[in-house]
Scaffold this active site. Sequence first.
Site, PDB file in Angstrom:
ATOM      1  N   ASN A 160       0.836  -1.196   0.000  1.00 40.74           N
ATOM      2  CA  ASN A 160       0.000   0.000   0.000  1.00 40.74           C
ATOM      3  C   ASN A 160       0.872   1.247   0.000  1.00 40.74           C
ATOM      4  OD1 ASN A 160      -2.711   1.470   0.647  1.00 40.74           O
ATOM      5  ND2 ASN A 160      -1.300   2.222   2.216  1.00 40.74           N
ATOM      6  N   GLU A 161       0.719   2.078  -1.021  1.00 38.64           N
ATOM      7  CA  GLU A 161       1.343   3.390  -1.137  1.00 38.64           C
ATOM      8  C   GLU A 161       2.856   3.380  -0.886  1.00 38.64           C
ATOM      9  OE1 GLU A 161      -0.999   6.106   1.215  1.00 38.64           O
ATOM     10  OE2 GLU A 161      -2.763   5.826  -0.053  1.00 38.64           O
ATOM     11  N   PRO A 162       3.594   2.557  -1.642  1.00 42.12           N
ATOM     12  CA  PRO A 162       5.036   2.507  -1.429  1.00 42.12           C
ATOM     13  C   PRO A 162       5.770   3.768  -1.871  1.00 42.12           C
ATOM     14  CG  PRO A 162       4.443   1.247  -3.378  1.00 42.12           C
ATOM     15  CD  PRO A 162       3.154   1.638  -2.713  1.00 42.12           C
ATOM     16  N   ALA A 200      -0.083   0.405  -6.292  1.00 44.30           N
ATOM     17  CA  ALA A 200      -0.877   0.943  -5.171  1.00 44.30           C
ATOM     18  C   ALA A 200      -0.386   2.296  -4.689  1.00 44.30           C
ATOM     19  CB  ALA A 200      -0.885  -0.064  -4.006  1.00 44.30           C
ATOM     20  N   HIS A 230      -4.372   5.250  -6.073  1.00 41.90           N
ATOM     21  CA  HIS A 230      -5.355   5.884  -5.214  1.00 41.90           C
ATOM     22  C   HIS A 230      -5.723   7.253  -5.761  1.00 41.90           C
ATOM     23  CE1 HIS A 230      -3.777   3.158  -1.714  1.00 41.90           C
ATOM     24  NE2 HIS A 230      -4.432   2.494  -2.650  1.00 41.90           N
TER      25      HIS A 230
END
Length: 500
Positions: A160-162, A200, A230
């Site tokens: 998630n959101e790397p 992501a 996102h």
Amino acid sequence: MKMGKITVDPNCRIKFNNNVDYCVGTGRLGLALTEEYLKELEFVQKMIGFSYIRGHGLFSDDVSIYHEYEENGETKVEYNYTYIDRIIDSYLKLGIRPYLELGFMPGQLASGTQTIFYWKGNTTPPKDYKKWTDMVIALLVHLKKRYGEEVTSWPIEVWNEPNLPGFWYKADMEEYFKLFKETFLAIKEYDSRFKVGGPAICGVNDAVWIKAFLSFCKREGLRPDRITRHHYTVEFPERIGHYDYSKLEDSEMRFANLKSTRDIVDSYDEFKGLPIHLTEFSTSYTPKGVIHDTNINAAYLARQLSRLGDDNEAYSYWTFGDVFEEQGVPDSLFHGGFGMVAAGNIPKPTFWTFYFYKQLKLFSDECVYRDDNAVIVKKDNGYSGILWNIDEEDEIRELLMEVTDSSDYTLITKTVDENCCNPLKLWHDIGEPAYPTHAETELIKSAAWPLTESTVISAKDGVVSSQITVNRNGVVYFTLTKRQLTSDRGYDYDKVVSYH
């Protein structure tokens, strides 16, 4: 007051991907072990019914899957599925399935100590990639054994959101690519039917990351099953006390940003047409974003939902409910939480925007009209649509909808606006109780439902004309359907209502 006119052409067909019920977000998965969480999810599923649910913390320590122990001087690994089974059992009972976000890092498997959130999810790479992929595959084996072959249809997302250093140590791009490659190859080797996506990302350097990710996949001969990102739509917030105040960004600018991702993906021959999933979207990106509780949030998202499907196969609202702990336990009933439902199953105005789009999908998938303030679908016996008003300069918008026909029609409207469906205002007016009593909760909930109105419209000169009012920050769902009167013998409605 601004007047508008919509002339519906029943033969017109407009592309409209209304995938509103595909997926919804949740706080960390461990919260699914609590009663209030399940009550809110049950309500959302009963009223809307999402297919998938995505949340953080699948491998975090509170779910307790990964464990190392020493035996005869050797470090060994064992897995514990007690909590994840309980969580997924609860989901399946409510008719929803997990969208498997692979993260965060179990403490014993982590290469570092960096954590994020109140609940301390570890956001460092694994100290041993083989142990990481072994853990991922062992879980999939367990899930398939417990729940059957349908598990292969559950979507998978790697991390998630790397691209944000809080979510991935130093936002190390190359290290994330390694994580994706090792995870992707291990899953595909186990069972190629699983659909695996990434990267992501959220916000920062999104174009740079998407391009680099696709170039990496091309170079390594990887073909992700989907691209995930996102989508949030506010400027950087101002923090006052416990709360974040944000200004909404221009809708067209945000749609253009989404289109840029579509264009980047399609610029690669190897990946052209690859599905894009927005695995999180909302207005504010903080769990104390006060806009989440308002009617303007509902109206703004009505426009978003009308167009998110243009460039994205799926989009998942963050989140279904206010049981959420990223920045600690909520301090008050209305605290700007991400959820479309507040504690006590109080639906916020935004909940109804999603409910209306689900009703639109159930009514028909034949779109005959769409603009910046409306979307209308058609079936044999009539029309259904959603209208919204987010123009700050217009207090009221009057829309005249005309349909060529000679039949009598019934117009039903369900209105959500600041006047008739505004639980936030009632809560404020009674003194903003942080921890309302049962009676106060029921009172606030009574102000959280749409105003339903109806009227019969007769054709004049072969045209059915219906006038619908949309107040400032309002969302209106309507159906305009052919009327069939089937009165019982002796029943006279006009006489009934005029009887003295």
